[in-house]
Each structure stands twice: as C-alpha cells, then as structure tokens.
Design an enzyme around this catalytic site. Structure first.
Site, short mmCIF file in Angstrom:
data_model
loop_
_atom_site.label_atom_id
_atom_site.label_comp_id
_atom_site.label_asym_id
_atom_site.label_seq_id
_atom_site.Cartn_x
_atom_site.Cartn_y
_atom_site.Cartn_z
N HIS A 181 -5.80 61.48 -24.58
CA HIS A 181 -6.93 61.98 -25.36
C HIS A 181 -7.52 63.22 -24.72
CE1 HIS A 181 -6.90 57.73 -26.69
NE2 HIS A 181 -7.41 58.19 -27.82
N ASP A 203 0.25 59.09 -32.82
CA ASP A 203 -1.14 58.96 -32.42
C ASP A 203 -1.89 60.17 -32.99
OD1 ASP A 203 -3.35 57.85 -31.18
OD2 ASP A 203 -2.39 57.65 -29.23
#
Length: 483
Positions: free
Chosen positions: A185, A257
C-alpha cells in the site's frame, strides 16, 4: 476516446471493480453500469446499517443484474460491515492457533451468511499468505500461520465453507506477500527469496485453494526476482499466466489488488498498470479510490490499447467472459438457508488464547493499551481494550495510545492499588511500545502483559496473555480470561 465496437467497450467495463464514496450511487457509476461495469467494492464508508446496505446492493443489481458486489471481509480487525452487524470474529492467526478446521469453516460460514443477508456475493478472503518474515508489516495476524501446510488446511476449510454458503471466496495475495518488509500500500515491495523456497512455502496454500475450487485469486503488488525480475506479480505474464494459469491450473477470475496502491501508482501508474495487468493475464482490476476520473482513465486506457494494438482484444474478451461466468454463479445472493453457529467468533477467540492461568480474577484493572493506528484502506475503525473491558467491568480505567508520548509517571500514579495490564501490538515493529512497556515495568514489575498482535519474546517469557488479534472478539476473550 478511440471508437471501438460497443461489445469491446463493454468487455473493458467488465474488467473494472470500482469503489465509491457514501451511501448513494454516483451518477458516473450508474453510467458505467450501463456500459458493462463488472463490479463494485464496498467499504465502511458505504455502510449505514444492514437494511440500508441491502437496499444499496439491491439498487446496484437493478442497474445490471450481472454486477458483482464485493467486499474485503477477512474477519478479525478487518471488517468493513461492522455497522451492518457483521459477526465479530478473531482473525486468521487466532484460528490457526486454535487449529480446528471445523472451527475455521464455521467462522467463514458465519461471515458468508451475513454477506448474503446484505446482498454481497464476493468476499476477498481468505488471506492465503504465509507469514514468514518477522518484520513483515502488512500480513502478520491476517495469515493463518507461518507453516505453509498448516495455512493450506485452513485456507481450504475457509474456501469450502464460503462456497457452501453461496458466496465466492478469493485467495490472496498471489504468489504470497508474507515475506516482504514493505507494505505494498505504501511503496515498492520485493521478495528476493529463491524460486525453490517460494515453491515450497508460499505457493502451497494457493495450490490448496485451487484444488478446493476457489473462483478468484487476487494478485500481489510484489516483485519476485526469482520468478520475474522485471515486473510485480500483478503485471507479470510469467506469474499470472505461466505460473497461476498453466502450472497451477487455475481457471477462475484473476483480480488485482487495488491499482491505486503506491507499489503500482508510484511505479507505472494506474492507467498503464490496467493495460499491463490485463495483458499479463488478469481479468479484473480493483480501483477502490472513489475517483470517477481515475475509473475512466483506466477504462479508456484499455480501449485505447486495444485500438492501437498494444492489447489484444481477444485477451479482454476472454477476461470479460470469465467475469460473466463468475457472475452467472455468484451475482445474485442465494436465499437464506441455515443460521450460522451463534457466537462462533467469540468461541473461536476463546480457543485461541494462550496464557498462564491466573490465581484469581483480575477485577477493575488499570489498562495501558498500546497499539498502532488503523491501516488505511483495511481498517476504518478499531476498538481499544479499555473500552471493551469497561463493558464487562465498569470499574476499569486506563489509557489507549497509538504513539508516544505516554505519561508513565501519571499511569503509575493512577494505577496504584489496582492491577496493571500492559497490552502491546507487535512491539518488535513499533519500538515505542516496547519502550513504554519497559518504563512501566520498572515501576510495576507485577504488571500483566498482554499481546494483541503477534507476541514478542518479552511477553512470552513473562507468560503473558496472547490473543493473536485485535478484533472485538479477541478483546472480549481477554475480558473473559481476566474474570
């Protein structure tokens, strides 16, 4: 945007899974649904309550009956549907500690049954990663454990129970995010281990997931030089097509993702990544950021790439067909069947606790709860231990802190004459917690240590209470143990 036949534009739309803000559908999302949108991903920001959520998901399906409604609902501390009354569960590591695949299946069943009540039919769970590196900042208690055979058994149990409930599970993050030291992330993540190690460890739970009939696999935004030194798995044909499709025999939907994660966005950028991921073998692209401009840039990048020959239209059509096949099985929520086991999450959390039995109840303690802040995109709210203990022992007092400073002298003063509990969450990763704990123990060596994440050596040496997660079920189990 370059003009292409409408069926190819719709095929590009099938490749998108979009996140949006609030509890009302944005106009741009409605327009994209009219041109073939594949799915949406829900977050806490979309949930006002259970009935409101069901109305929202019904409205989504009214736009297009084949629209997939998805959510990250791993359990434990990652529960986007708490406002909709989602079952409180202890998280995967705790289930791995209990090591009862029937219990794991019952927890997965409870979460899946709740999803169907809310009109959600795709769950981006279970985590099939194996936590192998102590410094890993992102997987940790989201994994079922550090042993791949052990993790594979629980991944299989989760998948089988979720499928039986009529919900599509998703094994993630292929081929494994448990041995990086960077959260994808937040930046570029690399797993530099050799190919044999990867095959003997991280791939085993994914092989088990494929054998169990998992219909989706989510990619990792991680570079594996031993497998493909040139691209992260999300953008790698060697990993998605040669390894996952051809070698492991996976025939379902490969979903990325979220493309706005920094490992991708700060590298090639979201739109370029959309083209590269589909070209590599992915079928759907998650864009969780509620940004219609970004949605359109990614969709239009696929269309432009088909028009100028950089992306084979047949590859996009193939992806769309896989999404349609998934939607045929899972777009519509099944009718209610049996009720899940009552309080299964709390039962599981009780089974997971490891501790040295206390000589008697610990009543009205003073609690110092040291933990990290919520992780963006995963955890939208967290409950502290002080609050949970106060629900069962109103005389509980204490402080919860997510960073320094903690006034140690004030804590020791306020805790005089009452039991002192010091809870930490992964102090090996967050040294400020260990420093505060050391200072408190200097004044109160009788304090009881509690580990809400993975326990460190000091907690284990002190025979502290280990609960392996920070879901409400984990913290409620702490209260029961103290009583």
């Amino acid at each position: 945007m370059t003009t292409l036949p409408g069926d190819l534009v719709e095929a590009a739309g099938r490749c998108l899974v979009l996140g949006f803000d609030g509890t009302a559908l944005p106009d741009e999302l409605k327009r994209l649904a009219d041109t073939g949108l594949g799915g949406v991903i829900l977050h806490t920001r979309n949930v006002a309550g259970r009935s409101e959520l069901r109305s929202l998901t019904d409205e989504l399906r009214a736009l297009r009956p084949g629209l997939l409604v998805t959510v990250d609902q791993e359990g434990g501390g990652i529960s986007h549907l708490a406002r909709a009354g989602a079952p409180e569960t202890p998280g995967n590591w705790a289930l791995g500690v209990a090591d009862d695949t029937g219990l794991t299946g019952a927890v997965a069943d409870a979460l899946a049954r709740h999803l169907t009540e809310c009109g959600v039919t795709v769950s981006f769970a279970p985590v099939a990663d194996v936590h192998r590196v102590a410094a890993n900042p992102i997987v940790r208690t989201r994994a079922f454990g550090a042993d791949p055979v052990h993790a594979a058994r629980h991944v299989t149990a989760w998948i089988e129970a979720t499928l039986a409930a009529g919900v599509a599970p998703c094994a993630k993050h292929f081929p494994g995010h448990g041995s990086t030291t960077v959260d994808s992330h937040l930046g570029a993540a690399v797993d530099a281990r050799d190919e044999q190690v990867l095959r003997e460890t991280d791939l085993l739970p994914f092989r088990a997931a494929v054998a169990a009939g998992v219909p989706l696999v989510m990619t990792a935004h991680v570079v594996y030089p031993a497998l493909d030194p040139a691209a992260p798995a999300t953008l790698s044909r060697r990993i998605l097509t040669d390894l996952l499709r051809t070698e492991l025999g996976f025939e379902g939907v490969i979903v990325t993702d979220a493309l706005e994660m920094k490992a991708i966005a700060d590298g090639v950028g979201e739109a370029a990544a959309a083209v590269a991921a589909i070209g590599a073998g992915a079928d759907q692209l998650i864009i969780a950021r509620p940004d219609p401009g970004l949605w359109l840039r990614c969709r239009d990048a696929l269309v432009e790439a088909m028009a100028d020959g950089r992306l084979d239209p047949a590859r996009v059509v193939e992806a769309a067909r896989r999404v349609d096949a998934l939607a045929e099985r899972f777009a519509q929520p099944p009718p209610p069947s049996h009720s899940p086991v009552a309080d299964i999450g709390l039962r599981a959390a009780r089974r997971a606790i490891r501790w040295k039995p206390l000589p008697g109840p610990v009543l009205d303690p003073f609690v110092v709860d040291l933990h990290r802040p919520p992780k963006p995109a995963l955890e939208w709210s967290r409950t502290d231990l002080v609050r949970v203990l106060r629900e069962v022992m109103p005389g509980t007092d204490g402080v919860a802190a997510t960073r320094d400073p903690v006034d140690v002298a004030d804590v020791l003063r306020r805790a005089q004459g009452r039991p002192l509990l010091i809870a930490t969450e992964d102090p090996d990763l967050h040294p400020w917690q260990a420093a505060v704990r050391t200072a408190l123990l200097a004044g109160r060596p009788d304090a009881l240590l509690i580990a809400t994440g993975l326990p460190d050596a000091e907690t284990e040496a002190a025979d502290g209470l280990c609960v392996y997660g920070r879901g409400r079920a984990n913290l409620r189990a702490v209260a029961e143990a103290l009583l």
